[in-house]
Design an enzyme around this catalytic site. Sequence first.
Site, PDB file in Angstrom:
ATOM      1  N   ARG A   1       5.917 -10.433  15.115  1.00 29.96           N
ATOM      2  CA  ARG A   1       5.643  -9.391  14.114  1.00 29.96           C
ATOM      3  C   ARG A   1       4.307  -8.721  14.395  1.00 29.96           C
ATOM      4  NH1 ARG A   1       6.132 -12.299   8.521  1.00 29.96           N
ATOM      5  NH2 ARG A   1       4.946 -13.658   9.848  1.00 29.96           N
TER       6      ARG A   1
ATOM      7  N   ILE B   1      13.968 -24.065  19.146  1.00 31.40           N
ATOM      8  CA  ILE B   1      13.370 -25.127  18.320  1.00 31.40           C
ATOM      9  C   ILE B   1      12.950 -24.551  16.969  1.00 31.40           C
ATOM     10  CG2 ILE B   1      12.595 -26.615  20.220  1.00 31.40           C
ATOM     11  CD1 ILE B   1       9.721 -25.416  19.633  1.00 31.40           C
TER      12      ILE B   1
ATOM     13  N   ARG C   1      14.942 -22.568  14.008  1.00 30.57           N
ATOM     14  CA  ARG C   1      15.864 -22.962  12.941  1.00 30.57           C
ATOM     15  C   ARG C   1      17.264 -22.548  13.342  1.00 30.57           C
ATOM     16  NH1 ARG C   1      12.840 -25.998  11.066  1.00 30.57           N
ATOM     17  NH2 ARG C   1      11.970 -26.131   8.976  1.00 30.57           N
TER      18      ARG C   1
ATOM     19  N   GLU D   1      23.506 -27.430  10.398  1.00 36.41           N
ATOM     20  CA  GLU D   1      23.270 -28.806  10.850  1.00 36.41           C
ATOM     21  C   GLU D   1      23.284 -29.773   9.654  1.00 36.41           C
ATOM     22  OE1 GLU D   1      19.358 -27.933  12.646  1.00 36.41           O
ATOM     23  OE2 GLU D   1      18.479 -29.269  11.163  1.00 36.41           O
TER      24      GLU D   1
ATOM     25  N   HIS E   1      17.402 -32.134  15.917  1.00 38.46           N
ATOM     26  CA  HIS E   1      16.249 -31.652  15.139  1.00 38.46           C
ATOM     27  C   HIS E   1      15.096 -32.686  15.168  1.00 38.46           C
ATOM     28  CE1 HIS E   1      15.110 -28.837  11.562  1.00 38.46           C
ATOM     29  NE2 HIS E   1      14.028 -29.266  12.182  1.00 38.46           N
TER      30      HIS E   1
END
Length: 329
Positions: A177, A236, A238, A267, A285
């Site tokens: 961003r 890694i 989400r 998940e 995760h």
Amino acid sequence: MDKVLVARAAFPDIVDRLHAHFEVDDNPEDRILAKPELIARLAGKRGAFITGSERIDAEVLDANPQLQAVCNMAVGFNNIDVAACTARGVIVTNTPDVLTETTADFGFALMMATARRIAESEHYLRRGEWTKWSYDQFVGPDVHGATLGILGMGRIGQAIARRGVKGFGMKLVYHNRSRLAPEIEADLGARYVDKATLLGESDHLVLVVPYSPASHHAIGAAELAQMKPSATLTNIARGGVVDDAALAIALKNRTIAAAGLDVFEGEPKVHPGLLEVPNVVLTPHIASASIATRRAMASLAVDNLIAALGHGPNAGRPPTPVNPQVLAR
Ligand code: DGY
């Protein structure tokens, strides 16, 4: 004595610190509390220690107007409707910083395992299929000297970038961003590019962008089609940042060479198409899962809960608030 909910099991010696300040309702069997049970267990509680598996939204908050603090044992907080919490004066905390280097280690390891086909070749060996050395057996792309692409250049993204540039002589392109400070860009030789350039130039693209409606399916079929056929993709961040169904098709068709995934849409369920292709490394995760870091995360979440509810040395000043404006009221 105030009551708090500890919604998932965590290190008992750390969570035990809550007993000095609160009546604690915990979950030692570590069941995932479905929403109706979560709402019921929050009844009468002023605070909650949660993890990414509990969703705190307006319905949960409205059913529990006495709730004042929601303390997440995670840096990501897409499981919490922060705006709804802020509107109701509920302080939200997360666990930044303590997991940065550990998560970056894992992101880099997953990227390397993906590029160098470590899981795929290990499975081949275990199946007893290895009968001879061959010149082209499990050849893959190099990591050193290649172009590392990072989508989401926050603390963890920068820690991965340092590993790639300083340790492996990689060239660095990134999209975020906002741009890094000029001195950080100069130190890393980082080139800020638009998303299309990032997709087109990366040999190894690592996703570290927080999940939000804006980053939902940031990598889908159209984006995968813009990547090099020799490229790897590591997620890694989400589940939901990648369209897993589109990725499974891209891996099957070799639109890209391989992927490493630590997070998944929906998940702990994993898209069946991903389980069928060999060119993906799948982990459950665990990017922050070093013993020291998971302990530090639990400890910070406990410190936040104690302070947020007005106890301990930092009473009223939880160390890592997500919506500090609530504290100012
Ligand atoms: C985080 O901290 O957000 C991780 O994904 C949970 O380990």
